[in-house]
Design an enzyme around this catalytic site. Structure first.
Site, mmCIF file in Angstrom:
data_model
loop_
_atom_site.group_PDB
_atom_site.id
_atom_site.type_symbol
_atom_site.label_atom_id
_atom_site.label_comp_id
_atom_site.label_asym_id
_atom_site.label_seq_id
_atom_site.Cartn_x
_atom_site.Cartn_y
_atom_site.Cartn_z
ATOM 1 N N ASP A 100 0.943 -1.276 0.005
ATOM 2 C CA ASP A 100 0.079 -0.041 -0.073
ATOM 3 C C ASP A 100 1.038 1.459 -0.125
ATOM 4 O O ASP A 100 2.006 1.229 0.715
ATOM 5 C CB ASP A 100 -1.060 -0.006 1.247
ATOM 6 C CG ASP A 100 -0.395 -0.184 2.704
ATOM 7 O OD1 ASP A 100 -0.042 1.182 3.028
ATOM 8 O OD2 ASP A 100 0.073 -1.304 2.959
ATOM 9 N N GLU A 192 -7.482 4.937 12.565
ATOM 10 C CA GLU A 192 -6.297 4.793 13.327
ATOM 11 C C GLU A 192 -6.445 5.790 14.754
ATOM 12 O O GLU A 192 -5.656 5.680 15.658
ATOM 13 C CB GLU A 192 -5.008 5.100 12.699
ATOM 14 C CG GLU A 192 -4.643 4.109 11.511
ATOM 15 C CD GLU A 192 -3.422 4.866 10.980
ATOM 16 O OE1 GLU A 192 -2.615 5.144 11.502
ATOM 17 O OE2 GLU A 192 -3.464 4.216 9.496
#
Length: 296
Positions: A100, A192
């Site tokens: 990613d 997150e």
């Protein structure tokens, strides 16, 4: 009568002077003695106690340094008993690998990156950061997204969630930015942070984003978060219905007990075609299983 003419008096006077000198010498030594004791005690603390405290402080600092800065990354220095590729030890038992990327990786040499499809650990998929919050787009997304398709990679796009920004505004921004096509992976929500939201408010906002995006693309989004974040903040069973992409670094295997689809196992991969370190991932299944997960 003067002592000068009296021998006995002269002797007595001499003894008296000598005794006085000795007494003075003794007094002088006595007056200096406390100073030496004071040097040994240093502000009232005995030297031995000060040394013990110094050793304890150094010991505590060493333990804390190991716990916070060495232990979490000790896996990097563990011997690799399996296959080592891209500068790291590859998790055993997985055949489908991917990366990613975002603007942090800079300009990617896609021709060179494509050659990694033919290695012992071939790369099959690439996730790219598309958006963040309600109005921040990744500057490399458009080029990376097109290049990934043109060079034969299965591609996906993710949104970085900001808890303080309205969830629907973030969802609509992602929808306007990302045009998914047949063969692309489902949209990804990267969670997150909690911001200043409590657990319930955080979960409600995330669910609103997931519902809006699922309604638009017609497929359940992938939920990305760390192992600890998932178990602490997204432990509600409603989130188990989404494909899970787990971030769990420097371990030999995933400790998460639930179902998961992708595992981001390191953030220090060295992949030809990308100058900066990059995240490496594995898919929990075969290449055919991965293709079944894509948009039809």
């Amino acid at each position: 009568m003067s002592s000068r003419n009296n021998p006995i008096a002269a002797v007595q006077k001499k003894k008296t002077v000598s005794a006085t000198r000795k007494k003075g010498t003794t007094s002088s030594k006595s007056s200096r003695a406390p100073k030496r004791v004071q040097m040994k005690t240093s502000h009232g603390m005995p030297v031995w106690l000060r040394n013990i405290l110094a050793v304890l402080i150094v010991g505590c600092f060493s333990v804390a340094f190991y716990y916070f800065f060495i232990r979490p990354y000790a896996y990097r220095w563990k011997p690799c008993h399996g296959l080592k590729e891209y500068g790291v030890c590859i998790p055993d038992g997985y055949d489908v690998h991917g990366i990613d990327v975002s603007h942090y990786q800079g300009k990617i040499d896609w021709q060179k990156l494509r050659q990694n499809k033919e290695t012992v650990t071939p790369l099959h998929f690439v996730f790219m950061k598309a958006t963040e919050g309600g109005d921040h787009g990744d500057t490399t997304f458009s080029a990376n997204f097109a290049n990934a398709r043109n060079h034969g990679f299965i591609r996906g796009a993710y949104h970085f969630y900001i808890p303080s920004t309205d969830a629907l505004k973030q969802a609509d921004f992602f929808i306007r930015t990302v045009k998914l096509d047949t063969g692309d992976l489902p949209p990804v929500l990267d969670v997150e942070m909690t911001g200043r939201k409590n657990k319930t408010e955080l979960q409600q906002g995330i669910k609103r984003w997931l519902d809006r995006v699922e309604a638009y693309y017609g497929v359940k989004p992938i939920l990305y978060t760390s192992y600890k974040f998932k178990t602490r903040y997204l432990d509600d069973s409603i989130f188990n219905a989404y494909p899970y992409w787990i971030a769990h670094y420097y371990v030999d295997s995933v400790k998460y007990q639930g179902k998961w689809d992708f595992w981001q196992h390191t953030d220090v991969g060295n992949v030809p075609g990308i100058e900066e370190e990059v995240d490496l991932n594995v898919f929990n299944g075969t290449l055919e299983d991965l293709k079944k997960l894509t948009i039809k």
